[in-house]
Design an enzyme around this catalytic site. Sequence first.
Site, PDB file in Angstrom:
ATOM      1  N   LYS A  27       4.242 121.498 144.675  1.00 25.64           N
ATOM      2  CA  LYS A  27       4.375 120.927 146.267  1.00 25.64           C
ATOM      3  C   LYS A  27       4.064 119.532 146.309  1.00 25.64           C
ATOM      4  O   LYS A  27       4.867 118.967 147.031  1.00 25.64           O
ATOM      5  CB  LYS A  27       3.285 121.730 146.923  1.00 25.64           C
ATOM      6  N   SER A  28       3.276 118.763 145.776  1.00 26.62           N
ATOM      7  CA  SER A  28       2.958 117.237 145.846  1.00 26.62           C
ATOM      8  C   SER A  28       4.340 116.723 145.119  1.00 26.62           C
ATOM      9  O   SER A  28       4.742 115.884 146.039  1.00 26.62           O
ATOM     10  CB  SER A  28       1.793 117.107 144.931  1.00 26.62           C
ATOM     11  N   ARG A  32       6.992 114.203 147.656  1.00 24.04           N
ATOM     12  CA  ARG A  32       7.281 113.007 147.224  1.00 24.04           C
ATOM     13  C   ARG A  32       8.919 112.827 146.951  1.00 24.04           C
ATOM     14  O   ARG A  32       9.532 111.606 146.942  1.00 24.04           O
ATOM     15  CB  ARG A  32       6.342 112.570 145.965  1.00 24.04           C
ATOM     16  N   GLY A 100      -1.112 118.618 155.067  1.00 24.63           N
ATOM     17  CA  GLY A 100      -1.887 117.487 155.106  1.00 24.63           C
ATOM     18  C   GLY A 100      -1.194 116.262 154.394  1.00 24.63           C
ATOM     19  O   GLY A 100      -1.333 115.038 154.755  1.00 24.63           O
ATOM     20  N   SER A 173      -9.005 110.688 146.634  1.00 26.52           N
ATOM     21  CA  SER A 173      -7.858 111.261 147.505  1.00 26.52           C
ATOM     22  C   SER A 173      -6.677 110.709 147.104  1.00 26.52           C
ATOM     23  O   SER A 173      -6.220 109.791 147.285  1.00 26.52           O
ATOM     24  CB  SER A 173      -8.165 111.063 148.866  1.00 26.52           C
ATOM     25  N   GLN A 175      -3.774 111.450 148.492  1.00 28.41           N
ATOM     26  CA  GLN A 175      -2.981 111.452 149.577  1.00 28.41           C
ATOM     27  C   GLN A 175      -3.409 110.164 150.188  1.00 28.41           C
ATOM     28  O   GLN A 175      -2.550 109.525 150.720  1.00 28.41           O
ATOM     29  CB  GLN A 175      -3.591 112.515 150.545  1.00 28.41           C
ATOM     30  N   ASP A 321      -7.409 121.544 144.239  1.00 28.03           N
ATOM     31  CA  ASP A 321      -6.747 122.773 144.988  1.00 28.03           C
ATOM     32  C   ASP A 321      -6.872 124.223 144.421  1.00 28.03           C
ATOM     33  O   ASP A 321      -6.609 125.328 144.920  1.00 28.03           O
ATOM     34  CB  ASP A 321      -5.250 122.644 145.165  1.00 28.03           C
ATOM     35  N   LYS A 348     -10.127 121.189 153.679  1.00 28.35           N
ATOM     36  CA  LYS A 348      -8.891 121.533 153.321  1.00 28.35           C
ATOM     37  C   LYS A 348      -8.302 122.360 154.398  1.00 28.35           C
ATOM     38  O   LYS A 348      -8.907 122.155 155.474  1.00 28.35           O
ATOM     39  CB  LYS A 348      -9.012 122.045 151.841  1.00 28.35           C
ATOM     40  N   ARG A 352     -12.952 125.695 152.426  1.00 30.34           N
ATOM     41  CA  ARG A 352     -13.028 126.549 151.354  1.00 30.34           C
ATOM     42  C   ARG A 352     -14.147 126.862 150.772  1.00 30.34           C
ATOM     43  O   ARG A 352     -14.205 128.066 150.118  1.00 30.34           O
ATOM     44  CB  ARG A 352     -11.994 125.946 150.402  1.00 30.34           C
TER      45      ARG A 352
HETATM   46  C1  S3P Z   1      -2.449 116.352 147.463  1.00 23.09           C
HETATM   47  C2  S3P Z   1      -3.527 115.778 147.491  1.00 23.09           C
HETATM   48  C3  S3P Z   1      -4.935 116.636 147.474  1.00 23.09           C
HETATM   49  C4  S3P Z   1      -4.391 117.728 147.267  1.00 23.09           C
HETATM   50  C5  S3P Z   1      -3.426 118.446 148.112  1.00 23.09           C
HETATM   51  C6  S3P Z   1      -2.033 117.545 147.808  1.00 23.09           C
HETATM   52  C7  S3P Z   1      -1.264 115.308 147.114  1.00 23.09           C
HETATM   53  O1  S3P Z   1      -5.648 116.356 148.692  1.00 23.09           O
HETATM   54  O2  S3P Z   1      -5.513 118.798 147.994  1.00 23.09           O
HETATM   55  O3  S3P Z   1      -3.124 119.804 148.155  1.00 23.09           O
HETATM   56  O4  S3P Z   1       0.162 116.064 147.213  1.00 23.09           O
HETATM   57  O5  S3P Z   1      -1.263 114.140 147.280  1.00 23.09           O
HETATM   58  P1  S3P Z   1      -6.585 114.924 148.891  1.00 23.09           P
HETATM   59  O6  S3P Z   1      -5.826 113.692 148.457  1.00 23.09           O
HETATM   60  O7  S3P Z   1      -7.004 115.055 150.171  1.00 23.09           O
HETATM   61  O8  S3P Z   1      -7.508 115.293 148.021  1.00 23.09           O
END
Ligand code: S3P
Length: 445
Positions: A27-28, A32, A100, A173, A175, A321, A348, A352
């Site tokens: 997914k990440s 991107r 998110g 983080s 993100q 995760d 999250k 969780r």
């Molecule tokens: C992610 C970073 C993580 C993760 C999320 C995906 C990403 O979040 O929990 O599911 O793709 O960069 P955080 O950066 O808030 O930890």
Amino acid sequence: MSALIDHRYLITPGGALRGSVRVPGDKSISHRSIMLAALAEGRTQVSGFLEGADALATLAAFRAMGVAIDGPDRGELLIEGVGLRGLRAPHTVLDMGNSGTAMRLLAGLLAGQGFTATLVGDDSLTRRPMRRVTEPLALMGAQILTSPSGTAPLTIAPVAQLRGIEYRLPMASAQVKSCLMLAGLYAEGETCIIEPEPTRDHTERMLTAFGYSVRRHGLRVCLSGGGRLTACRLSIPADISSAAFFLVGASIAPGSDLLLEAVGINPTRVGVINILRAMGADIELLDKRTAGGEPVADIRVKSARLRGIQIPVDQVPLAIDEFPAIFIAAACAEGETVLTGAAELRVKESDRIQVMADGLAQLGIQADPTPDGIRIQGGTLGSASGEQAIHAHGDHRIAMSFAIAGLRASGPIEIRDCANVETSFPGFPQLAARAGLGIDEQRPQ
Ligand code: S3P
């Protein structure tokens, strides 16, 4: 009888996981791939793209900003990059759904555009903290409006020029790091981010694959604005976060022997393997290779006797995760498992720590939440159905974790509010059933 109003899973207890499965794309990395390919010059070909609601929200947002995208067709995409300055103002708000990652990364990318855009999300996303990105972006000169409590909707207005900053992340983080790197592409001078601990580095790896210079020294990562991205081919590995349910399921279900194909084993994502091995899991990495700048392997997992552990805090960002699934492993282990240093789990897709503690308690497991973690006593998983059904609170990973718990439960488990499994793992019930889980779905009429 009242009409069913939510999407439910009904799990038949027992069974084992066997054979060979390929879980959907990461997914990440899927998010991107759209973002960077859209900003590149030339046509990027992507394979292994996750056709789940979260990544599709990102795809729709870029189409709305004028990017031509062919697909997805069985995970294949062709993206016509428009260059760093080629995005167009969208005619509507951009709906990030449950994601998110989409919202936080796009906030950074949009901060450097010459138009106004508004990002919205579903109820869960609208409750999640956004100041962690809007505050450092403001230091770069960005103009972003949030709700009074610092949540979405985010309205991002154009500014004459962003400026690079040096920013020490207050929390681990990826993100926030990625958001600032994307804004940094548009900033004057250098943008440097210092992480408290390593977090997933897919943005850094993918920028490098697109020919953009990223410099890393220990926990400090820097890039300079004003470069260019050049289209490339990307092959996206299977998502270790989705594989995690099967790693735990095969570990806890006696008689299991399962092969998970072509899973991403980026060192910043393998906390779940390290933690399960420390608990006694039998996990082997086979045929290690590299695909699209990311390390990949086939993973063989067999059932094993697990024991409770104190989870090392340095593994927390590397497994962030996967904790809902790891908590199920802990519930099936001998002795106590203790997690600390994981307060991020409370913000999250759901809280969780609390939601898992509640569900485990319903199954007869002693689980005591703490502000930044949980203590779980291994025991015998009971059953939960009808009035006592487990509530996933719309959180995909909670729903899938309690589904695999059924492999070791003494009675049926019914799980409510599972529709969001679509966000990260379309086809989960079918794939899990094929591997040996007794799972039925009930969809609202
Ligand atoms: C992610 C970073 C993580 C993760 C999320 C995906 C990403 O979040 O929990 O599911 O793709 O960069 P955080 O950066 O808030 O930890």
